[in-house]
Design a protein around this motif. Structure first.
Motif, short mmCIF file in Angstrom:
data_model
loop_
_atom_site.label_atom_id
_atom_site.label_comp_id
_atom_site.label_asym_id
_atom_site.label_seq_id
_atom_site.Cartn_x
_atom_site.Cartn_y
_atom_site.Cartn_z
N LEU A 45 0.79 -1.23 0.00
CA LEU A 45 0.00 0.00 0.00
C LEU A 45 0.82 1.28 0.00
CD1 LEU A 45 -3.14 -0.53 2.24
CD2 LEU A 45 -2.99 -0.48 -0.22
N ASN A 46 1.87 1.38 0.78
CA ASN A 46 2.52 2.68 0.83
C ASN A 46 4.03 2.62 0.76
OD1 ASN A 46 2.69 1.66 3.42
ND2 ASN A 46 1.68 3.35 4.41
N ASN A 47 4.74 2.50 1.83
CA ASN A 47 6.19 2.65 1.83
C ASN A 47 6.92 1.32 1.80
OD1 ASN A 47 6.25 5.48 1.97
ND2 ASN A 47 5.67 5.36 4.11
N PRO A 48 8.02 1.25 1.06
CA PRO A 48 8.51 2.27 0.13
C PRO A 48 7.70 2.22 -1.16
CG PRO A 48 9.91 0.35 -0.03
CD PRO A 48 8.88 0.06 1.05
N PRO A 49 7.76 3.30 -1.95
CA PRO A 49 7.04 3.29 -3.23
C PRO A 49 7.64 2.22 -4.15
CG PRO A 49 8.08 5.44 -2.82
CD PRO A 49 8.44 4.55 -1.70
N THR A 50 6.83 1.25 -4.52
CA THR A 50 7.31 0.16 -5.37
C THR A 50 6.18 -0.28 -6.30
OG1 THR A 50 6.56 -1.67 -3.96
CG2 THR A 50 8.72 -0.74 -3.45
N VAL A 51 6.52 -1.18 -7.21
CA VAL A 51 5.50 -1.74 -8.09
C VAL A 51 4.51 -2.59 -7.32
CG1 VAL A 51 6.97 -1.68 -10.14
CG2 VAL A 51 6.94 -3.73 -8.72
N GLN A 53 2.68 -1.63 -5.07
CA GLN A 53 1.49 -0.84 -4.84
C GLN A 53 0.41 -1.18 -5.86
OE1 GLN A 53 3.07 3.13 -4.63
NE2 GLN A 53 3.58 2.90 -2.47
N LEU A 54 0.82 -1.69 -7.02
CA LEU A 54 -0.16 -2.20 -7.98
C LEU A 54 -0.94 -3.36 -7.37
CD1 LEU A 54 2.02 -2.17 -11.21
CD2 LEU A 54 0.22 -0.55 -10.57
N MET A 55 -0.28 -4.18 -6.58
CA MET A 55 -0.97 -5.27 -5.90
C MET A 55 -1.91 -4.74 -4.83
SD MET A 55 -0.68 -8.12 -7.22
CE MET A 55 -1.55 -8.97 -5.92
N GLY A 56 -1.53 -3.64 -4.19
CA GLY A 56 -2.43 -3.01 -3.23
C GLY A 56 -3.72 -2.56 -3.87
N LEU A 57 -3.61 -2.09 -5.12
CA LEU A 57 -4.81 -1.69 -5.86
C LEU A 57 -5.68 -2.88 -6.24
CD1 LEU A 57 -3.23 1.01 -8.19
CD2 LEU A 57 -4.68 1.39 -6.19
N GLN A 58 -5.12 -4.06 -6.26
CA GLN A 58 -5.88 -5.28 -6.50
C GLN A 58 -6.40 -5.87 -5.19
OE1 GLN A 58 -6.61 -6.60 -9.53
NE2 GLN A 58 -5.63 -4.79 -10.40
N THR A 77 -2.59 -12.59 -7.29
CA THR A 77 -1.23 -12.58 -6.74
C THR A 77 -0.33 -13.55 -7.49
OG1 THR A 77 -2.11 -11.97 -4.57
CG2 THR A 77 0.13 -12.87 -4.63
N ARG A 78 -0.82 -14.74 -7.74
CA ARG A 78 -0.02 -15.71 -8.51
C ARG A 78 0.34 -15.16 -9.89
NH1 ARG A 78 0.44 -20.75 -6.44
NH2 ARG A 78 -1.11 -21.43 -4.94
N THR A 79 -0.64 -14.57 -10.58
CA THR A 79 -0.40 -14.01 -11.91
C THR A 79 0.59 -12.85 -11.84
OG1 THR A 79 -2.59 -14.68 -12.64
CG2 THR A 79 -1.51 -12.95 -13.91
N TYR A 80 0.42 -12.00 -10.87
CA TYR A 80 1.32 -10.85 -10.71
C TYR A 80 2.76 -11.29 -10.49
CZ TYR A 80 3.29 -6.52 -8.91
OH TYR A 80 4.06 -5.43 -8.71
N PHE A 81 2.97 -12.20 -9.56
CA PHE A 81 4.33 -12.66 -9.28
C PHE A 81 4.94 -13.35 -10.50
CE2 PHE A 81 3.72 -11.32 -5.07
CZ PHE A 81 4.93 -11.40 -4.39
N HIS A 82 4.15 -14.09 -11.22
CA HIS A 82 4.64 -14.74 -12.43
C HIS A 82 5.03 -13.70 -13.49
CE1 HIS A 82 5.10 -17.85 -15.48
NE2 HIS A 82 4.42 -17.04 -16.29
N THR A 83 4.17 -12.70 -13.68
CA THR A 83 4.41 -11.68 -14.71
C THR A 83 5.52 -10.71 -14.32
OG1 THR A 83 2.10 -11.79 -15.38
CG2 THR A 83 3.32 -9.83 -16.05
#
Length: 136
Positions: A45-51, A53-58, A77-83
């Motif tokens: 969700l927040n710190n540190p700013p990372t990609v 945060q896209l998962m936080g939006l999911q 989550t599985r798809t995100y980590f794979h991609t």
């Protein structure tokens, strides 16, 4: 102030609020409707700013409105980590990553008859870390 749902940051007081008398009487704690933000490999969700945060939006909308989605946070989550990381999470890794962050609520969450709850929270206040707002 009596939120229906609270989201705690990793490394906060999440592990202690369920047994802390100071938190008794708060709807989210009494109903077990409190969660911890996933934090692997970095906070969602927040710190540190990372990609992540896209998962936080999911993650957050699936936590708040689980019936509005055709897929689960586990699938996403599985798809995100794979991609993003070219890594296939094992079942154990996935479970560990989401252990305090997913429906059903904490094991002590019960309704009047006693079984664990599995439903989105109702209309009311939500507290995300230190930010609270009212859900329409």
């Amino acid at each position: 102030w009596n939120p229906d749902l609270i989201v705690f940051q990793t490394g906060s007081i999440y592990d202690t609020v369920g047994n802390d008398p100071a938190w008794k009487g708060i709807a989210a704690i009494d109903s077990g409707n409190y969660y911890q933000v996933p934090n692997g490999p970095y906070c969602w969700l927040n710190n540190p700013p990372t990609v992540n945060q896209l998962m936080g939006l999911q993650w957050l909308p699936r936590l708040l409105y689980p019936d509005a989605f055709d897929d689960s946070i586990e699938d996403v989550t599985r798809t995100y980590f794979h991609t993003m990381y070219h890594y296939d999470l094992t079942d154990a890794e996935l479970a560990d990553l989401l252990k305090d962050a997913s429906l059903p609520p904490n094991p002590n969450a019960k309704d009047a008859e006693g079984p664990p709850l599995r439903r989105p929270f109702g209309k009311g206040a939500v507290c995300l870390s230190a930010t609270c707002f009212t859900r329409p």
